[in-house]
Write an enzyme that holds these catalytic residues in place. Structure first.
Site, PDB file in Angstrom:
ATOM      1  N   HIS A 235       1.166 -17.383  -2.861  1.00 31.43           N
ATOM      2  CA  HIS A 235      -0.148 -17.297  -3.505  1.00 31.43           C
ATOM      3  C   HIS A 235      -1.255 -16.955  -2.516  1.00 31.43           C
ATOM      4  O   HIS A 235      -2.342 -16.567  -2.908  1.00 31.43           O
ATOM      5  CB  HIS A 235      -0.474 -18.617  -4.239  1.00 31.43           C
ATOM      6  CG  HIS A 235      -0.840 -19.746  -3.334  1.00 31.43           C
ATOM      7  ND1 HIS A 235       0.087 -20.649  -2.836  1.00 31.43           N
ATOM      8  CD2 HIS A 235      -2.054 -20.143  -2.836  1.00 31.43           C
ATOM      9  CE1 HIS A 235      -0.518 -21.537  -2.078  1.00 31.43           C
ATOM     10  NE2 HIS A 235      -1.839 -21.245  -2.076  1.00 31.43           N
TER      11      HIS A 235
ATOM     12  N   SER B 166      -3.258 -23.667   2.805  1.00 33.33           N
ATOM     13  CA  SER B 166      -2.103 -23.079   2.125  1.00 33.33           C
ATOM     14  C   SER B 166      -1.385 -22.075   3.016  1.00 33.33           C
ATOM     15  O   SER B 166      -2.011 -21.252   3.707  1.00 33.33           O
ATOM     16  CB  SER B 166      -2.551 -22.391   0.834  1.00 33.33           C
ATOM     17  OG  SER B 166      -3.041 -23.329  -0.086  1.00 33.33           O
TER      18      SER B 166
ATOM     19  N   ASP C   3       7.137 -20.251  -3.993  1.00 33.36           N
ATOM     20  CA  ASP C   3       5.847 -19.902  -3.371  1.00 33.36           C
ATOM     21  C   ASP C   3       6.085 -19.601  -1.888  1.00 33.36           C
ATOM     22  O   ASP C   3       5.807 -20.410  -1.006  1.00 33.36           O
ATOM     23  CB  ASP C   3       4.867 -21.057  -3.553  1.00 33.36           C
ATOM     24  CG  ASP C   3       3.446 -20.666  -3.143  1.00 33.36           C
ATOM     25  OD1 ASP C   3       3.216 -19.448  -2.909  1.00 33.36           O
ATOM     26  OD2 ASP C   3       2.593 -21.566  -3.037  1.00 33.36           O
TER      27      ASP C   3
END
Length: 688
Positions: free
Chosen positions: A475, A631, A529
């Site tokens: 992402h 992230s 992910d």
């Protein structure tokens, strides 16, 4: 006395040759005077003799004609002396005395003493030219072979194969002018083994090609030449002349010289000289050309084909250098060449030699160096080393290379392939000691997390796993094919980022099972992910930049509840602000149920809508968590079963229901096969 002088003058007068004539004593037929000496020179034409006869002789008689006499002289030699009285021996002939001489000149001398007791009237004589047989009338034969008489002369002739010399009397053999050029031959004297001709000079020439030396062989029994006289002089002789060498003269019964004569020349002159006498059979010899030898070695460290004990003129050999040696001519190298033994005893191409193969300056390697070699020729050894402690050599014994026979630097394991310096993974230069949470935690140094990659927009993180590859969450790079990334900086200040390494993207590869969604805020499924970013250029490792290790597929790398892992990033803190200095913390792994129980913070999503799978790890504790901006960063666990601290990427910061509580991390172990396959299929940077 005056009378004596007068007659002497008359006697010395010479006239032209005549065919006949008369000679009378002084006052003939009256008594001759006392004390008189008179000389008559008689000459008839060449080729005739003289017939002299007396028709009257009346002179004083004495012993040996000592008082008065008539002398007949030829060439200074007295032929006859007459005195006294003579009468005709034949009633029909008036001749009282006659002589015949084969010479065309005579002297007649009349001499009277001082007194004569009686009256003597002297003599009357006549001469005429008569033909002479020169071939038989002389003691010395005028011709060496055939004498042919004619009126007034003679001529000489020769047998077949002979010729008449310039003296027109002697014959010789025309035995000169022969030139022998064959490498092997036989030469003999004329008529051998019959007697050789007299009065001859035979000249023979042997002319061989340059590169041969003449060798003569003579058997003793094949040599019979008139022996030398008492003083050792050879009237007949055999002589050899070869440039600056002379052999002979030789003569005798049986060859007196060496039976084998080795000259240092390819040319030889043979002279056989004979005189007027002799009945010897002559000689016979054999000759051959001995090729000049060449030295056995042209170049060391070589093999010769064909191999011989001796090499001579015209031999051709192939010279092949032994392993590790080559022939260098100009800038071109080869392993063999041909050489010919030349006429001067030297090899062609003698300037060429087998030299040790030169492997040249060893090629440099990325992230390593090679020590300066003492030499670069065959057998030399070099050592490559990597830039420690940030790189290590892929093959343990891959650093040592030797100069091989083919001119290449060769390693026992890698062959000619250069060693590769691989970045050391998972080893921070400064261990992380402060155990504070990121969410409101304390700052740390990039040296404790050298694998940390900063994604500028949107802010996120990543893990450097190779010099060409960054691992991050899907992402983070979704919808961004050219993210801006930096490594090696603790602070995100502009001036610090200028000194950091900016990473240039080659391609972004998102896991194929990641489900694309337009709005991240409404996403509830973060399964798979994970993404890879391939870099255009390799990252240079150092104290602030190093990759983190990938997990292995063994069970030792299965994350367990309670394991403490390291996280780092520039995400927001508890006061919801982004930081500019890197922060890090240790987090424990907990059960996935703990993450499921967290109350959702996102107003756009319901708690039950979130997807939890085995591809996820739950980690954190109350107040210790990653948050927005972290992230894609690595959740690092210690590599099992190693002595020194070393970390691998067990997870990637993925998502969480609420910052400061438990967070979800992509379980990297489940994707190792995909990571390795993707890296292999896209190995190396893309070339422009």
């Amino acid at each position: 006395m005056w009378c004596f002088v007068f007659f002497s003058l008359l006697a010395s007068f010479s006239a032209e040759p005549t065919m006949y004539g008369e000679i009378l004593s002084p006052n003939y037929p009256q008594a001759y005077p006392n004390e008189v000496v008179k000389t008559w020179d008689i000459e008839v034409p060449e080729g005739f003799g003289i017939h002299l006869y007396f028709t009257h002789l009346d002179m004083e008689l004495s012993e040996n004609c000592a008082y008065d006499s008539v002398q007949i002289i030829s060439g200074g030699i007295e032929e006859e002396r007459l005195c006294g009285q003579r009468t005709s021996k034949s009633p029909n002939s008036p001749t009282v005395e006659e002589f015949q001489f084969p010479y065309n000149r005579l002297q007649v001398v009349f001499t009277s003493d001082f007194s004569n007791e009686e009256r003597f009237t002297g003599f009357a004589a006549y001469y005429s030219a008569v033909d002479v047989n020169e071939c038989t009338d002389f003691t010395d034969v005028p011709c060496s072979h055939f004498c042919n008489n004619f009126i007034g002369g003679y001529f000489c002739s020769c047998p077949p194969e002979y010729f008449l010399h310039d003296d027109m009397r002697t014959c010789g053999v025309n035995c000169s002018g022969d030139v022998f050029t064959a490498l092997i031959g036989e030469i003999a004297s004329p008529n051998y083994p019959n007697p050789y001709p007299e009065n001859s000079r035979c000249e023979y020439q042997i002319r061989l090609q340059e590169g041969f030396r003449l060798v003569l062989t003579i058997r003793r029994e094949d040599f019979d030449v008139e022996p030398a006289d008492s003083e050792g002089n050879c009237h007949d002789s055999l002589t050899f002349a070869a440039k600056n060498q002379q052999f002979g003269p030789y003569c005798g019964n049986g060859f007196p010289g060496p039976l084998t004569i080795k000259t240092q020349s390819n040319t030889l002159d043979i002279v056989f000289q004979t005189d007027l006498t002799g009945q010897n059979k002559g000689w016979k010899l054999r000759y051959h050309g001995d090729p000049i030898p060449c030295p056995k070695e042209i170049s060391a460290n070589s093999i010769w084909e064909p191999e011989k004990a001796k090499y001579v003129f015209k031999d051709v050999v192939k010279i092949t250098c032994v392993d590790g040696f080559e022939v260098v001519e100009g800038n071109v190298g080869s392993t063999s060449f041909y050489s010919t033994c030349q006429s001067n005893g030297q090899w062609s191409n003698s300037r060429l030699e087998c030299q040790p193969v030169d492997c040249g300056v060893p090629e440099p390697i990325e992230n390593g160096k090679v020590e300066d070699p003492e030499d670069t020729v065959f057998g030399s050894v070099i050592h490559y080393t990597c830039e420690e402690p940030y790189y290590y050599m892929e093959q343990e014994e891959g650093g040592e290379y030797h100069c091989a026979a083919n001119g290449s630097w060769v390693n026992d394991q890698l062959g000619v392939e250069l060693p590769k310096c691989i970045p050391v993974c998972g080893v921070p230069t400064e261990p992380f000691k402060v155990q504070q949470r990121i969410f409101g935690g304390y700052s740390t140094k990039i040296q404790s997390f050298p694998w940390q990659v900063y994604f500028e927009s949107p802010r996120g993180g990543g893990a450097l796993i190779d010099e060409y590859w960054v691992l991050t969450a899907a992402h983070v790079v979704e919808g961004n094919s050219d993210p801006v990334m930096y490594v090696g900086s603790t602070l995100l200040k502009i001036e610090r980022l200028r000194n950091a390494q900016r990473l240039i993207t080659e391609r972004v590869i998102i896991h194929p099972s990641w489900k694309q969604e337009d709005d991240l805020n409404t996403r509830t499924n973060f399964d798979n992910d994970i993404a890879l970013v391939q870099l255009k250029d390799p990252v240079k490792m150092g104290p602030t930049v190093a990759p983190i290790c990938l997990p292995e597929t063994s069970s030792d790398y299965n994350p367990s509840e309670g394991d403490l892992g390291l996280i780092s990033g520039w995400g927001r803190t508890e006061n919801r602000t982004n930081v500019i200095q890197l922060r890090g913390a240790k987090l424990p792994i907990t059960s996935l149920e703990k993450c499921q129980q967290v109350k959702v913070e996102n107003p756009k999503a319901r708690s039950n809508d979130y997807v939890f799978t085995d591809n996820m790890i739950c980690a954190g504790e109350k107040g210790v968590d990653s948050c927005e901006g972290d992230s894609g960063g690595a959740f690092a666990l210690p590599v099992p079963n190693v002595k020194d601290p070393k970390f691998y990427v067990a997870g990637l910061v993925s998502w969480g229901k609420k910052c400061g509580t438990y967070g979800i991390y992509t379980k990297v172990k489940n994707y190792v096969d995909w990571i390795l396959k993707t890296m292999q299929e896209n190995s190396g940077p893309k070339k422009d």
